[in-house]
Design an enzyme around this catalytic site. Structure first.
Site: not given
Ligand SMILES: [Mn+2]
Length: 443
Positions: A51, A240, A257, A268, A350, A354, A361, A386, A390, A410, A412
């Site tokens: 709950d 991710h 990130d 972001d 990638h 975005h 996003h 970004e 890798y 990365r 960004e």
């Molecule tokens: Mn991003």
């Protein structure tokens, strides 16, 4: 410690005005055809355990049109005579429930403080919505969010249509007040990343940096806009990665990130830096290449240019760099391949960015390369840039020199498109090597 982050942070900008919400409603209604009504629902709640629920996050479309964030809210736009009317259905007051789960405003409270014409109790939803649907040719509605509304709409005999096509076009261009909120959101996230750099030392856990970052957000009455990624070594090569449970070792890079929300508007930011404060030669080579690509991507964020220009700009720099470092062989055309899907995509898998706004996003663009019709960049749009590279040591599918293995980078930033060129909303977060190295582990 969190108060230190405030130095340099301006005042929280004014919230979006009621006039602006009213203007959005008018613009939205103007685009609706025929004898139509539009229904915008809130997000469902999500169970965490039995709950107990995950913290609630409102639906961005409902927020965008009405500023109403309470769960179970439903906005209905309908024509009364020649005038469009916005009616908001909300949970009724119920003291027995409110004792447990908090005060609710009820229809009277909502009518007083929100930019809507009428309010009603959600208990009347079915009867009064059936009345409104009677005589309408088109119902604009997004299914899957509010079961009760879906059931009512299921009985409608006319055309069902998706209101998001109109709203996405509106949301993709940010107003001045939205830009100010996004600027602040970017600034808080930038200062927070600096704090993480200053407190980073070998032997700490990824979760420690996550705690510092998310603690800073919360301290400033903000919250994370998406699950923070803190990945060191090979973990930085998982796009991710959100476990954030590894110890950060001497000699590894850590990729963070993380971004926050201010009045619903996301920032972001990604930064990658050495845990011990000093890039190795191989890490430096990859970092400098990604940074060069990112700067080329930002430079391509010009009003009037197709959105994919920035992806092509970063791709060209990365592919050439991979050739120069001997990671790829052949010509630049070989490396880029057909349709920008050549061998360089093994290491940069990638899109370059975005749209950014009420959703991290954000709406209006799809993702680069997914076949959505190309957007032309216009002043008021906010995008991320970004690029990354890798080289997971765990990757059995790639054949590279061992010195590159375990490196993931990365970088960004959040970019506002203007008539006079790109503005980096997250510019307070350093990214050149010298500046980064001088910050790491200094507290
Ligand atoms: Mn991003």
């Amino acid at each position: 410690m969190y108060a230190d982050v405030t130095s340099g942070l301006g005042k929280v900008p004014a919230p979006v005005s009621h006039d602006e919400f009213r203007k959005r409603q008018a613009d939205f209604c103007d685009s609706l055809g025929g004898k139509s009504i539009a229904i915008i629902t809130n997000n469902p709640t999500s169970i965490r355990s039995r709950d107990t629920h995950y913290p609630y996050r409102f639906n961005s479309y409902l927020h965008y049109l009405t500023n109403w964030d309470e769960e179970k809210g439903v906005a209905v736009f309908y024509r009364r005579g020649n005038e469009w009317t916005c009616r908001l259905y909300v949970k009724p007051r119920d003291i027995a429930k409110e004792i447990w789960s908090g005060r609710v405003l009820g229809p009277e409270g909502a009518l007083e403080g929100w930019p809507v014409d009428e309010t009603d109790s959600r208990l009347n939803l079915e009867t009064s919505m059936l009345e409104l649907m009677d005589g309408a040719d088109i119902v604009y509605h997004v299914t899957g969010l509010d079961e009760d509304v879906d059931k009512i709409v299921a009985d409608f005999n006319g055309d069902l249509s998706d209101p998001r096509v109109y709203l996405d076009d509106m949301r993709v261009i940010k107003s001045d007040s939205e830009i100010e909120l996004m600027r602040y959101s970017g600034e808080l996230a930038a200062l927070t990343h600096i704090e993480a750099m200053r407190r980073c030392k070998p032997g700490m856990g990824e979760w420690h940096l996550q705690a510092i970052i998310e603690g800073c957000f919360l301290y400033h009455q903000s919250e994370w806009a998406y699950t923070s990624i803190v990945g060191c070594g090979d973990n930085a090569t998982i796009l991710h990665y959100t476990d954030n449970k590894s110890i950060m070792n001497d000699g590894e890079l850590v990729l963070i990130d993380a971004g926050c929300e201010i009045s619903g508007y996301a920032s972001d930011i990604t930064r990658t830096f050495p845990v011990n404060g000093k890039f190795t030669e191989a890490q430096r080579a990859i970092y400098e290449l990604v940074l060069k690509a990112q700067l080329a991507g930002i430079a391509a964020c010009q009003s009037g240019s197709p959105w994919s220009d920035m992806h092509h700009a970063t791709s060209r720099v990365l592919a050439q760099g991979l050739l120069d470092l001997g990671i790829l062989t052949g010509t630049i055309d070989d490396a880029l391949g057909d349709d920008w899907n050549g061998p360089y995509r093994q290491f940069f898998m990638h899109g370059t960015g975005h749209f950014l706004g009420l959703d991290v996003h954000d709406v209006g663009g799809g993702r680069q390369g997914d076949g959505v019709p190309e957007r032309i960049l216009e002043p008021g749009m906010v995008v991320t840039v970004e690029p990354g590279l890798y080289f997971g040591a765990w990757r059995e599918d790639i054949d590279i020199d061992s010195k590159w293995k375990g490196i993931g980078v990365r970088i960004e930033d959040d970019i506002l498109i203007t008539e006079s060129g790109p503005i980096v909303l997250t510019e307070k977060c350093p990214k050149n090597i010298q500046e980064i190295e001088s910050l790491i582990g200094t507290i």
